[in-house]
Design a protein around this motif. Structure first.
Motif, PDB file in Angstrom:
ATOM      1  N   TRP A  99       0.829  -1.206   0.000  1.00  0.00           N
ATOM      2  CA  TRP A  99       0.000   0.000   0.000  1.00  0.00           C
ATOM      3  C   TRP A  99       0.863   1.256   0.000  1.00  0.00           C
ATOM      4  O   TRP A  99       1.961   1.267   0.546  1.00  0.00           O
ATOM      5  N   GLN A 100       0.317   2.320  -0.589  1.00  0.00           N
ATOM      6  CA  GLN A 100       0.990   3.617  -0.601  1.00  0.00           C
ATOM      7  C   GLN A 100       0.135   4.633   0.146  1.00  0.00           C
ATOM      8  O   GLN A 100      -1.079   4.727  -0.089  1.00  0.00           O
ATOM      9  N   ARG A 130      -4.983   5.206   1.985  1.00  0.00           N
ATOM     10  CA  ARG A 130      -3.916   4.509   1.257  1.00  0.00           C
ATOM     11  C   ARG A 130      -4.493   3.901  -0.019  1.00  0.00           C
ATOM     12  O   ARG A 130      -5.688   3.645  -0.135  1.00  0.00           O
ATOM     13  N   ARG A 132      -3.614   1.093  -3.515  1.00  0.00           N
ATOM     14  CA  ARG A 132      -2.820  -0.034  -3.986  1.00  0.00           C
ATOM     15  C   ARG A 132      -2.950  -0.130  -5.499  1.00  0.00           C
ATOM     16  O   ARG A 132      -4.057  -0.131  -6.040  1.00  0.00           O
ATOM     17  N   ALA A 163       0.428  13.028   2.665  1.00  0.00           N
ATOM     18  CA  ALA A 163       1.047  11.709   2.605  1.00  0.00           C
ATOM     19  C   ALA A 163       2.066  11.548   3.729  1.00  0.00           C
ATOM     20  O   ALA A 163       2.161  10.490   4.365  1.00  0.00           O
ATOM     21  N   ARG A 167       2.138   8.887   6.989  1.00  0.00           N
ATOM     22  CA  ARG A 167       3.274   8.052   7.387  1.00  0.00           C
ATOM     23  C   ARG A 167       3.630   8.262   8.862  1.00  0.00           C
ATOM     24  O   ARG A 167       4.034   7.324   9.554  1.00  0.00           O
TER      25      ARG A 167
END
Length: 252
Positions: A99-100, A130, A132, A163, A167
């Motif tokens: 995932w991002q 997130r 993908r 983003a 994180r």
């Protein structure tokens, strides 16, 4: 595609039509090919367009067809296998996570999420978004709800972007000792936001995987991951999350 006498078939017309169309997809069409429009198909098979739509919707649900904006209805490629079951307990974003992180906001969650997290409905939580992507194609979108009690020092995050903020929340979540997790899978319909992110039409069939993460004797985070039902099939195994293509199989 040939015509068929649907009137003499005891099963629902759309179901028999779906079978006929499925056979035609196997013998006459290739992956990515665009089907004739609804008017042509309905006339060819001698059925009402409502009956045809029911058959097409069922084939889309089964992953045989895709409806694409500005293109039409096309023959879908084989579904990708997505492993969602694992014996290894890990937080989202740990290890080789596919995932991002896209963004993060602090807002009140939906009532059902607040109930699962056992937080007051009006209390804001960190909502990490997130995505993908596989082979350049969006296949899933996730909303990860993290109560402020799971990241108490992050009521005001100073990050350069959404983003980066996401994180930071994930990193703080990883400080907790994960005690367990459970997942549930259900069929759903794409909401407007999910549809845009997954390049689908609103209301398209999706697979929704809800995962609860437990730490300190409570639900420390809740993930709602939405997968494209037309391109994904969910598999359950002992290895990590992995997307498989074509005839590939998940490694043990």
């Amino acid at each position: 595609m040939g015509t068929t006498q649907l009137e003499s078939v005891p099963e629902p017309k759309y179901w028999h039509l779906k079978t006929v169309l499925s056979e035609a997809l196997d013998s006459e069409f290739s992956v990515g090919e665009i089907l004739p429009n609804e008017r042509e198909l309905a006339a060819r098979f001698g059925v009402a367009r409502a009956t045809l739509r029911q058959a097409l919707e069922q084939l889309e649900l089964e992953g045989r067809l895709q409806r694409r904006r500005g293109v039409g209805t096309t023959v879908a490629p084989p579904r990708m296998g997505v492993a969602v079951g694992t014996e290894q307990r890990v937080w989202p974003g740990v290890g080789e996570d596919a995932w991002q992180a896209v963004g993060c906001t602090l807002a009140a969650p939906p009532a059902a999420v607040a109930a699962a997290l056992e937080t007051p409905r009006e209390q804001s939580v960190h909502i990490v978004r997130r995505s993908r992507v596989s082979h350049g194609q969006p296949v899933a979108a996730e909303l990860l709800y993290v109560p402020q009690t799971s990241a108490p020092e992050l009521s005001a995050i100073d990050a350069s972007s959404e983003a980066a903020r996401a994180r930071v929340v994930l990193r703080e979540l990883h400080r907790l000792e994960l005690q367990g997790q459970d997942s549930a899978v259900e069929l759903g319909s794409a909401r407007a936001d999910d549809a845009r992110q997954l390049d689908r039409l609103p209301g398209a069939p999706v697979l929704v995987v809800t995962t609860r993460y437990f730490a300190e004797g409570r639900t420390a985070a809740l993930s709602v991951a939405t997968y494209r039902a037309d391109t994904c099939r969910l598999t359950f195994g002992a290895s990590g999350v992995e997307i498989l293509h074509g005839q590939e199989r998940q490694a043990s």
